[in-house]
Scaffold this motif. Structure first.
Motif: not given
Length: 183
Positions: A121-128, A140-148, A161-170
């Motif tokens: 599950a972590d790896a799927l998040i990583y790839c996405d 990762f930061s570029e992906r977030l910037a793309d979404i925003y 995504i703002h709420q999920a960001e720390p969990f995605l980063a982890e």
């Protein structure tokens, strides 16, 4: 269906449902490529599930599969109909979809699927999260910037995504750590 047949089936499903969707198809293909690259850290079964989930994570952007209007849940419903319960779980919760589901009032629908808390599950998040909306490799930061960039700060996707960001980063950090250990 054995594990190798699962991969063939997943790629065929993605071809049918996602290939007509332009940039979404480019994104999915790049996520699959990333999953194949990092798959060596997993046993054969988990590697196949990661790659299959990469093919299918955005399948319900296809209009024919939309039920709730939220692609992780709609994709999970479709996969459950195909008797693919593990894939349904991975797709339902990919990239911390629980936050957007809550904002959309769809938590009850999401909770029909058991979340998988695993390296896969972590790896799927990583790839996405390492692939932007056009299929380019990004940080990762570029992906977030793309979404925003694509969604106004008041849009439900931006809020989620703002709420999920720390969990995605982890999840990204844990995956990078696993990749470092297995080099």
């Amino acid at each position: 269906m054995d594990i190798k047949e699962l991969l063939i089936w997943a790629s065929q499903q993605a071809e049918i449902y996602v290939s007509p969707l332009g940039n979404r198809w480019l994104h999915v293909q790049s996520v699959v490529e990333k999953a194949r690259e990092i798959g060596s850290v997993f046993n054969e079964e988990d590697r196949c599930y990661l790659i299959a989930a990469a093919y299918l994570h955005d399948i319900a952007y296809a209009p024919d599969l939309q039920r709730t209007g939220f692609h992780p849940i709609d994709g999970a419903y479709y996969l459950r109909q195909q008797e693919q319960e593990r894939l349904a779980s991975l797709v339902a919760y990919h990239s911390e979809a629980r936050f957007e589901a809550e904002l959309r009032g769809l938590s009850q629908e999401l909770h029909q699927f058991e979340p998988e808390h695993s390296p896969v599950a972590d790896a799927l998040i990583y790839c996405d999260m390492m692939t932007n909306s056009k299929g380019d490799r990004v940080s990762f930061s570029e992906r977030l910037a793309d979404i925003y960039r694509r969604y106004d700060k008041n849009h439900i996707v931006s809020k989620a995504i703002h709420q999920a960001e720390p969990f995605l980063a982890e999840a990204v950090r844990r995956t990078e750590q696993r990749l470092t250990i297995h080099k």
